[in-house]
Design an enzyme around this catalytic site. Structure first.
Site, mmCIF file in Angstrom:
data_model
loop_
_atom_site.group_PDB
_atom_site.id
_atom_site.type_symbol
_atom_site.label_atom_id
_atom_site.label_comp_id
_atom_site.label_asym_id
_atom_site.label_seq_id
_atom_site.Cartn_x
_atom_site.Cartn_y
_atom_site.Cartn_z
ATOM 1 N N LYS A 124 3.249 -15.279 2.014
ATOM 2 C CA LYS A 124 3.485 -15.989 0.758
ATOM 3 C C LYS A 124 4.991 -16.227 0.684
ATOM 4 O O LYS A 124 5.685 -15.808 -0.249
ATOM 5 C CB LYS A 124 2.960 -15.133 -0.411
ATOM 6 C CG LYS A 124 2.935 -15.808 -1.754
ATOM 7 C CD LYS A 124 1.877 -16.907 -1.882
ATOM 8 C CE LYS A 124 2.049 -17.656 -3.202
ATOM 9 N NZ LYS A 124 1.181 -18.842 -3.313
ATOM 10 N N TYR A 133 0.831 -1.218 0.000
ATOM 11 C CA TYR A 133 0.000 0.000 0.000
ATOM 12 C C TYR A 133 0.860 1.260 0.000
ATOM 13 O O TYR A 133 0.459 2.287 -0.514
ATOM 14 C CB TYR A 133 -0.898 0.033 1.244
ATOM 15 C CG TYR A 133 -2.221 -0.648 1.082
ATOM 16 C CD1 TYR A 133 -2.306 -1.971 0.651
ATOM 17 C CD2 TYR A 133 -3.407 0.020 1.395
ATOM 18 C CE1 TYR A 133 -3.529 -2.594 0.533
ATOM 19 C CE2 TYR A 133 -4.636 -0.606 1.272
ATOM 20 C CZ TYR A 133 -4.681 -1.908 0.846
ATOM 21 O OH TYR A 133 -5.900 -2.534 0.732
ATOM 22 N N ASP A 182 -12.044 -9.164 4.203
ATOM 23 C CA ASP A 182 -13.323 -9.116 3.477
ATOM 24 C C ASP A 182 -13.899 -10.521 3.327
ATOM 25 O O ASP A 182 -15.099 -10.737 3.497
ATOM 26 C CB ASP A 182 -13.152 -8.478 2.094
ATOM 27 C CG ASP A 182 -13.513 -6.998 2.095
ATOM 28 O OD1 ASP A 182 -13.363 -6.359 3.158
ATOM 29 O OD2 ASP A 182 -13.955 -6.479 1.053
ATOM 30 N N ASP A 204 -6.182 -7.105 3.982
ATOM 31 C CA ASP A 204 -7.328 -6.440 3.351
ATOM 32 C C ASP A 204 -8.228 -7.474 2.702
ATOM 33 O O ASP A 204 -9.444 -7.496 2.909
ATOM 34 C CB ASP A 204 -6.821 -5.438 2.299
ATOM 35 C CG ASP A 204 -7.969 -4.740 1.593
ATOM 36 O OD1 ASP A 204 -8.892 -4.291 2.291
ATOM 37 O OD2 ASP A 204 -7.940 -4.665 0.349
ATOM 38 N N ASP A 245 -2.777 -18.261 -0.043
ATOM 39 C CA ASP A 245 -3.773 -18.941 -0.882
ATOM 40 C C ASP A 245 -4.448 -20.071 -0.094
ATOM 41 O O ASP A 245 -5.664 -20.259 -0.154
ATOM 42 C CB ASP A 245 -3.139 -19.454 -2.201
ATOM 43 C CG ASP A 245 -1.780 -20.113 -2.009
ATOM 44 O OD1 ASP A 245 -1.254 -20.101 -0.876
ATOM 45 O OD2 ASP A 245 -1.246 -20.661 -2.995
HETATM 46 C C1 IPM Z 1 -10.290 -1.338 4.169
HETATM 47 C C2 IPM Z 1 -10.581 -0.691 2.835
HETATM 48 C C3 IPM Z 1 -9.446 0.266 2.512
HETATM 49 C C4 IPM Z 1 -8.182 -0.566 2.374
HETATM 50 C C5 IPM Z 1 -9.687 1.131 1.281
HETATM 51 C C6 IPM Z 1 -10.949 1.947 1.402
HETATM 52 C C7 IPM Z 1 -8.506 2.012 0.971
HETATM 53 O O1 IPM Z 1 -10.773 -1.650 1.856
HETATM 54 O O2 IPM Z 1 -10.196 -0.604 5.178
HETATM 55 O O3 IPM Z 1 -10.168 -2.549 4.212
HETATM 56 O O4 IPM Z 1 -7.913 -1.135 1.302
HETATM 57 O O5 IPM Z 1 -7.438 -0.644 3.345
HETATM 58 MG MG MG Z 2 -10.762 -3.635 2.570
#
Ligand code: IPM
Ligand code: MG
Length: 370
Positions: free
Chosen positions: A189, A142, A249, A245, A221
């Site tokens: 990884k 990032y 999710d 990240d 993975d």
């Molecule tokens: C998160 C989001 C952020 C990230 C975005 C909005 C930049 O997806 O907080 O997980 O990728 O960190």
């Molecule tokens: Mg995110």
């Protein structure tokens, strides 16, 4: 005890869920004799529209001078479909993380008994899932060097980690494991990436300071697969920025609704608390969003302030709602309330306990929502 809180509602449903978080904080203040002062500030697309900057200086000043940051959501579809946009709402959040040194992002994933049927996975797989992701938040790909060649045909993003960046979050993850089931999984990884090999060697070395913690190492993975095959096997997951990240999710859907997941980001300066769902612009302003992730983020904030009893009463109020089949539209509960009604109910549960639960009246509100 008095705490000054920077309130950054941001975009989409951010403002409406944040309002409920503040209601709950007010109820906590009244019940436990605390004082919470709020200072509002702009961030994200809302701040670009107003000031041309997703993180104006006034906002960062307010954050620096507070005891915690309550953050709503960030993002607006008008920027998502425009890769050439020079200023983007997300830059506000990334800059804030970097400025505040928020290197440790924790995302607890715990399934609720009453919501198991919402999960896309079989109930027997997601029952009693309880783990927490420790995601490094201010380094890695990032924030590494990035660029595009002059002819626009090549682009790169560098993934870079120092031992110091790894050690500081690893210690926090080990300490968390000590207070939980004493298991830590490093996700990387390392079969391909040099930076992952550094993560492995650091974690292996630090592990000797936490002999009670059982450490295992997993390629990302495989971890993506294990998260849906055997999510109960995880306790503390430690990982870098990008993998965290993606995996967080993935992990968030185990529970059935994104609207239930809180997060905390801590580091060098002021800690930040935010729901993990995004700005969900499709329903913004309709008062139907689920404020529980924000409310549970408030509980994490109270724990951070060491107001543990108050934090427990917030979580208890959320559980009472779910146990009585009460929630917002996304939860598919028998009694569906609006975002603000859920905020009101949680506040009264905190103040008056079960007496606040007038099922007859709630059933009447239900009919006005659908
Ligand atoms: C998160 C989001 C952020 C990230 C975005 C909005 C930049 O997806 O907080 O997980 O990728 O960190
Ligand atoms: Mg995110």
């Amino acid at each position: 005890m008095t705490k000054n809180i920077a309130v950054l509602p941001g975009d989409g449903i951010g403002p409406e869920v944040i309002k409920q978080g503040m209601k709950v904080l007010d109820a906590i203040a009244e019940r436990y004799g605390y004082t919470f002062n709020y200072t509002h500030a702009s961030v994200g697309a809302a701040a670009i529209d107003k000031f041309g900057d997703p993180l104006p200086e006034t906002t960062s000043d307010i954050c620096y001078n507070s005891d915690a940051i309550l953050f709503g959501a960030i993002g607006d579809p008008k920027y998502d479909n425009d890769p050439s946009a020079k200023v983007r709402p997300e830059q506000g959040l990334l800059k804030l993380r970097k400025m505040m040194g928020l290197y440790c992002n924790t995302r607890p994933v715990k399934t609720f008994e009453n919501l198991l049927h919402l999960s896309p996975l079989k109930t027997e797989l997601v029952k009693d899932v309880d783990f927490v992701i420790y995601r490094e938040l201010t380094g890695g790909i990032y924030f590494g060097e990035k660029g595009t060649s002059e002819d626009g045909q090549t682009a790169y993003d560098q993934m870079i980690y120092s031992a110091e960046e790894i050690d500081r979050i690893a210690h926090l993850a080990f300490k968390a494991a000590m207070n939980r089931r004493k298991k830590l999984t490093l996700v990387d990884k390392a079969n391909v990436l040099e930076s992952s090999r550094l993560w492995r060697s650091r974690v292996r070395e630090l592990a000797s300071q936490y002999p009670e913690v059982n450490v295992d190492y997993m390629f990302v993975d495989n971890a993506a697969m294990q998260l849906v095959q055997n999510p109960r096997a995880f306790d503390v997951i430690l990982t870098g920025n990008m993998f965290g990240d993606i995996l967080s999710d993935e992990a968030s859907v185990l529970q059935g609704s994104l609207g239930m997941l809180p997060s905390a980001s801590i580091g060098k300066h002021v800690a930040l608390f935010e729901p993990i769902h995004g700005s969900y612009p499709q329903v913004a302003g309709k008062d139907i969003a689920n404020p529980m992730a924000t409310v549970l983020s408030v509980a994490m904030m109270l724990d951070h302030f060491e107001m543990h009893k108050a934090a427990r009463s917030v979580r208890r109020a959320v559980s009472i709602c779910l146990e009585h089949d009460i929630g917002t539209l996304d939860l598919g509960t028998g009694i569906k309330l609006s975002c603000s009604q859920v905020g009101d109910l949680l506040s009264s549960l905190i103040l008056d306990g079960m007496e606040a639960l007038n099922m007859e009246r709630l059933k009447e509100s239900n009919s006005t929502i659908i």
